[in-house]
Design a protein around this motif. Structure first.
Motif, PDB file in Angstrom:
ATOM      1  N   ARG A  60       0.814  -1.206   0.000  1.00 46.38           N
ATOM      2  CA  ARG A  60       0.000   0.000   0.000  1.00 46.38           C
ATOM      3  C   ARG A  60       0.846   1.253   0.000  1.00 46.38           C
ATOM      4  NH1 ARG A  60      -5.377   0.003   2.372  1.00 46.38           N
ATOM      5  NH2 ARG A  60      -6.159  -2.079   2.042  1.00 46.38           N
ATOM      6  N   LEU A  61       0.340   2.239  -0.691  1.00 47.61           N
ATOM      7  CA  LEU A  61       0.883   3.589  -0.516  1.00 47.61           C
ATOM      8  C   LEU A  61      -0.252   4.398   0.098  1.00 47.61           C
ATOM      9  CD1 LEU A  61       2.735   4.240  -3.920  1.00 47.61           C
ATOM     10  CD2 LEU A  61       3.766   3.715  -1.701  1.00 47.61           C
ATOM     11  N   ASP A  62       0.074   5.353   0.938  1.00 43.25           N
ATOM     12  CA  ASP A  62      -0.959   6.196   1.542  1.00 43.25           C
ATOM     13  C   ASP A  62      -1.723   6.944   0.453  1.00 43.25           C
ATOM     14  OD1 ASP A  62       0.043   5.452   3.995  1.00 43.25           O
ATOM     15  OD2 ASP A  62       1.260   7.264   4.235  1.00 43.25           O
ATOM     16  N   LYS A  63      -2.898   7.416   0.832  1.00 42.99           N
ATOM     17  CA  LYS A  63      -3.737   8.161  -0.131  1.00 42.99           C
ATOM     18  C   LYS A  63      -2.970   9.345  -0.733  1.00 42.99           C
ATOM     19  CE  LYS A  63      -8.213  10.502  -0.246  1.00 42.99           C
ATOM     20  NZ  LYS A  63      -9.403  10.894   0.517  1.00 42.99           N
ATOM     21  N   ASP A  64      -2.169  10.024   0.088  1.00 43.02           N
ATOM     22  CA  ASP A  64      -1.455  11.205  -0.417  1.00 43.02           C
ATOM     23  C   ASP A  64      -0.028  10.893  -0.898  1.00 43.02           C
ATOM     24  OD1 ASP A  64      -0.329  10.743   2.046  1.00 43.02           O
ATOM     25  OD2 ASP A  64      -0.590  12.778   2.806  1.00 43.02           O
ATOM     26  N   THR A  65       0.341   9.611  -0.941  1.00 39.81           N
ATOM     27  CA  THR A  65       1.661   9.253  -1.479  1.00 39.81           C
ATOM     28  C   THR A  65       1.504   8.966  -2.969  1.00 39.81           C
ATOM     29  OG1 THR A  65       2.329   8.293   0.631  1.00 39.81           O
ATOM     30  CG2 THR A  65       3.582   7.603  -1.298  1.00 39.81           C
ATOM     31  N   VAL A  66       2.489   9.389  -3.739  1.00 44.05           N
ATOM     32  CA  VAL A  66       2.438   9.157  -5.184  1.00 44.05           C
ATOM     33  C   VAL A  66       3.579   8.213  -5.577  1.00 44.05           C
ATOM     34  CG1 VAL A  66       1.398  11.423  -5.621  1.00 44.05           C
ATOM     35  CG2 VAL A  66       3.880  11.186  -5.748  1.00 44.05           C
ATOM     36  N   VAL A 125      12.830   2.924  -2.326  1.00 42.96           N
ATOM     37  CA  VAL A 125      13.393   4.276  -2.271  1.00 42.96           C
ATOM     38  C   VAL A 125      12.270   5.297  -2.451  1.00 42.96           C
ATOM     39  CG1 VAL A 125      15.115   5.865  -3.199  1.00 42.96           C
ATOM     40  CG2 VAL A 125      15.533   3.399  -3.304  1.00 42.96           C
ATOM     41  N   TYR A 126      12.256   6.273  -1.559  1.00 43.88           N
ATOM     42  CA  TYR A 126      11.267   7.353  -1.608  1.00 43.88           C
ATOM     43  C   TYR A 126      11.983   8.680  -1.757  1.00 43.88           C
ATOM     44  CZ  TYR A 126       7.910   3.983   0.219  1.00 43.88           C
ATOM     45  OH  TYR A 126       7.095   2.891   0.374  1.00 43.88           O
ATOM     46  N   SER A 127      11.354   9.555  -2.516  1.00 42.42           N
ATOM     47  CA  SER A 127      11.815  10.929  -2.565  1.00 42.42           C
ATOM     48  C   SER A 127      10.793  11.724  -1.752  1.00 42.42           C
ATOM     49  CB  SER A 127      11.898  11.311  -4.039  1.00 42.42           C
ATOM     50  OG  SER A 127      11.328  12.526  -4.274  1.00 42.42           O
ATOM     51  N   PHE A 149       3.116   0.569   8.384  1.00 42.10           N
ATOM     52  CA  PHE A 149       2.089   1.582   8.140  1.00 42.10           C
ATOM     53  C   PHE A 149       2.664   2.990   8.317  1.00 42.10           C
ATOM     54  CE2 PHE A 149      -1.803   3.780   9.859  1.00 42.10           C
ATOM     55  CZ  PHE A 149      -2.508   3.747   8.665  1.00 42.10           C
ATOM     56  N   HIS A 150       2.517   3.849   7.338  1.00 52.45           N
ATOM     57  CA  HIS A 150       3.020   5.235   7.386  1.00 52.45           C
ATOM     58  C   HIS A 150       4.503   5.317   7.774  1.00 52.45           C
ATOM     59  CE1 HIS A 150      -1.008   6.541   6.877  1.00 52.45           C
ATOM     60  NE2 HIS A 150      -1.380   6.612   8.129  1.00 52.45           N
ATOM     61  N   GLN A 151       5.271   4.327   7.345  1.00 56.72           N
ATOM     62  CA  GLN A 151       6.623   4.226   7.910  1.00 56.72           C
ATOM     63  C   GLN A 151       7.499   5.467   7.739  1.00 56.72           C
ATOM     64  OE1 GLN A 151       8.626   0.559   7.482  1.00 56.72           O
ATOM     65  NE2 GLN A 151      10.615   1.388   8.062  1.00 56.72           N
ATOM     66  N   VAL A 152       7.575   5.984   6.522  1.00 56.57           N
ATOM     67  CA  VAL A 152       8.484   7.113   6.304  1.00 56.57           C
ATOM     68  C   VAL A 152       8.007   8.325   7.109  1.00 56.57           C
ATOM     69  CG1 VAL A 152       9.417   8.705   4.586  1.00 56.57           C
ATOM     70  CG2 VAL A 152       9.214   6.267   4.029  1.00 56.57           C
ATOM     71  N   LYS A 153       6.696   8.557   7.086  1.00 57.68           N
ATOM     72  CA  LYS A 153       6.160   9.705   7.840  1.00 57.68           C
ATOM     73  C   LYS A 153       6.456   9.551   9.330  1.00 57.68           C
ATOM     74  CE  LYS A 153       2.448  10.402   4.502  1.00 57.68           C
ATOM     75  NZ  LYS A 153       1.081  10.023   4.173  1.00 57.68           N
ATOM     76  N   ARG A 154       6.303   8.349   9.839  1.00 58.98           N
ATOM     77  CA  ARG A 154       6.542   8.131  11.275  1.00 58.98           C
ATOM     78  C   ARG A 154       8.021   8.187  11.621  1.00 58.98           C
ATOM     79  NH1 ARG A 154       3.840   2.727  11.948  1.00 58.98           N
ATOM     80  NH2 ARG A 154       4.142   2.878  14.179  1.00 58.98           N
ATOM     81  N   TYR A 159       5.561  15.811   1.317  1.00 61.71           N
ATOM     82  CA  TYR A 159       5.359  15.226  -0.016  1.00 61.71           C
ATOM     83  C   TYR A 159       6.126  13.923  -0.036  1.00 61.71           C
ATOM     84  CZ  TYR A 159       6.011  14.508  -5.059  1.00 61.71           C
ATOM     85  OH  TYR A 159       6.039  13.971  -6.327  1.00 61.71           O
ATOM     86  N   LEU A 160       5.489  12.863  -0.561  1.00 63.56           N
ATOM     87  CA  LEU A 160       6.158  11.562  -0.562  1.00 63.56           C
ATOM     88  C   LEU A 160       5.887  10.836  -1.874  1.00 63.56           C
ATOM     89  CD1 LEU A 160       7.854   9.660   1.245  1.00 63.56           C
ATOM     90  CD2 LEU A 160       5.717   8.692   2.087  1.00 63.56           C
ATOM     91  N   LYS A 161       6.983  10.381  -2.479  1.00 62.76           N
ATOM     92  CA  LYS A 161       6.861   9.674  -3.761  1.00 62.76           C
ATOM     93  C   LYS A 161       7.775   8.456  -3.747  1.00 62.76           C
ATOM     94  CE  LYS A 161       7.666  10.427  -8.711  1.00 62.76           C
ATOM     95  NZ  LYS A 161       8.066  11.402  -9.729  1.00 62.76           N
TER      96      LYS A 161
END
Ligand code: URA
Length: 238
Positions: free
Chosen positions: A102-108, A133-135, A188-193, A204-206
């Motif tokens: 899954r990617l979050d609703k606001d992740t692209v 890898v996320y930018s 769940f929400h790993q990068v944000k957390r 912003y997360l991609k």
């Protein structure tokens, strides 16, 4: 061997009942012979099947790469929001694909979709540490000490200790930083957390890479394409 009506209905050529009538009318040919019994057994991957003038190309699995847009849910169904499945054309939806992880609703960014349950299971199983890898854009200055903290393992709000993560700073100022982060898990929400744990916020997360497969940047957000044979071989070998 599979039933002819099952093969055709899976591909969206009608219900079993409709196909019974269609076959009776002599509209379906297998290896050059009209087959009037819709329950006849066929070898869908090697038999030459014609539905009227159209040759049928059967395959069991599909593998897609999407550049997921903002505001869309990584699920097959949702009562309120549009899902990534809603963005697929009918000739792909008929395979009943689902998003891999899954990617979050606001992740692209990079999202795979398939109907291959076994591959999906392997790719999201916690024991497989596939690098992702996320930018991202962060609302504050990301510093060398964050790099060290990510390398040593961030502890999330639920006490989960993350595996080593690689943080690269592309640009940093007090108001905003551009970074790349490579994580091995998919909590769940790993990068944000992880950024919350160092007092910062992801704005912003991609996702740009999964394993060694890179997002095809020619896909605009919301577009998708089938994986190439090469990409599929990589996915299957993780
Ligand atoms: N980490 C997040 O916080 N969100 C995602 O969608 C993916 C990774």
């Amino acid at each position: 061997m599979e039933r002819l009506d099952k093969v055709l209905s899976n591909l969206g050529y009608g219900t079993r009942k409709e196909l019974k009538g269609i076959c009776r009318k002599g509209l379906v040919k297998v290896n050059g012979v009209v087959i009037k019994d819709s329950g006849a057994k066929v070898e869908p991957e090697s038999d030459e099947i014609f539905f009227g003038e159209e040759q049928i190309f059967y395959r069991k699995f599909i593998y897609l790469m999407m550049n997921k847009p903002n505001g869309v849910i990584s699920a097959t169904r949702d009562n309120r929001d549009e899902t990534v499945i809603d963005l697929l054309e009918m000739n792909h939806q008929i395979f009943d694909p689902f998003p891999v992880g899954r990617l979050d609703k606001d992740t692209v960014g990079l999202l795979f979709l398939t109907n291959d349950g076994e591959l999906n299971h392997r790719l999201i199983a916690p024991k497989w540490h596939v690098d992702k890898v996320y930018s991202a854009k962060i609302n504050k200055e990301v510093t060398e000490s964050d790099i060290v903290a990510f390398k040593n393992g961030i502890t999330l709000d639920d006490e989960y200790l993350c595996k080593e993560a690689k943080l690269e700073i592309l640009s940093a100022s007090e108001e905003e930083s551009d970074i790349l982060v490579t994580i091995q898990e998919g909590k769940f929400h790993q990068v944000k957390r992880m950024f919350q744990a160092v007092g910062k916020e992801v704005t912003y997360l991609k996702r740009i890479e999964f394993g060694t497969i890179k997002l095809d940047e020619t896909l605009v957000e919301g577009e998708y394409r089938e994986l190439t044979d090469e990409e599929l071989a990589i996915l299957k070998n993780f």
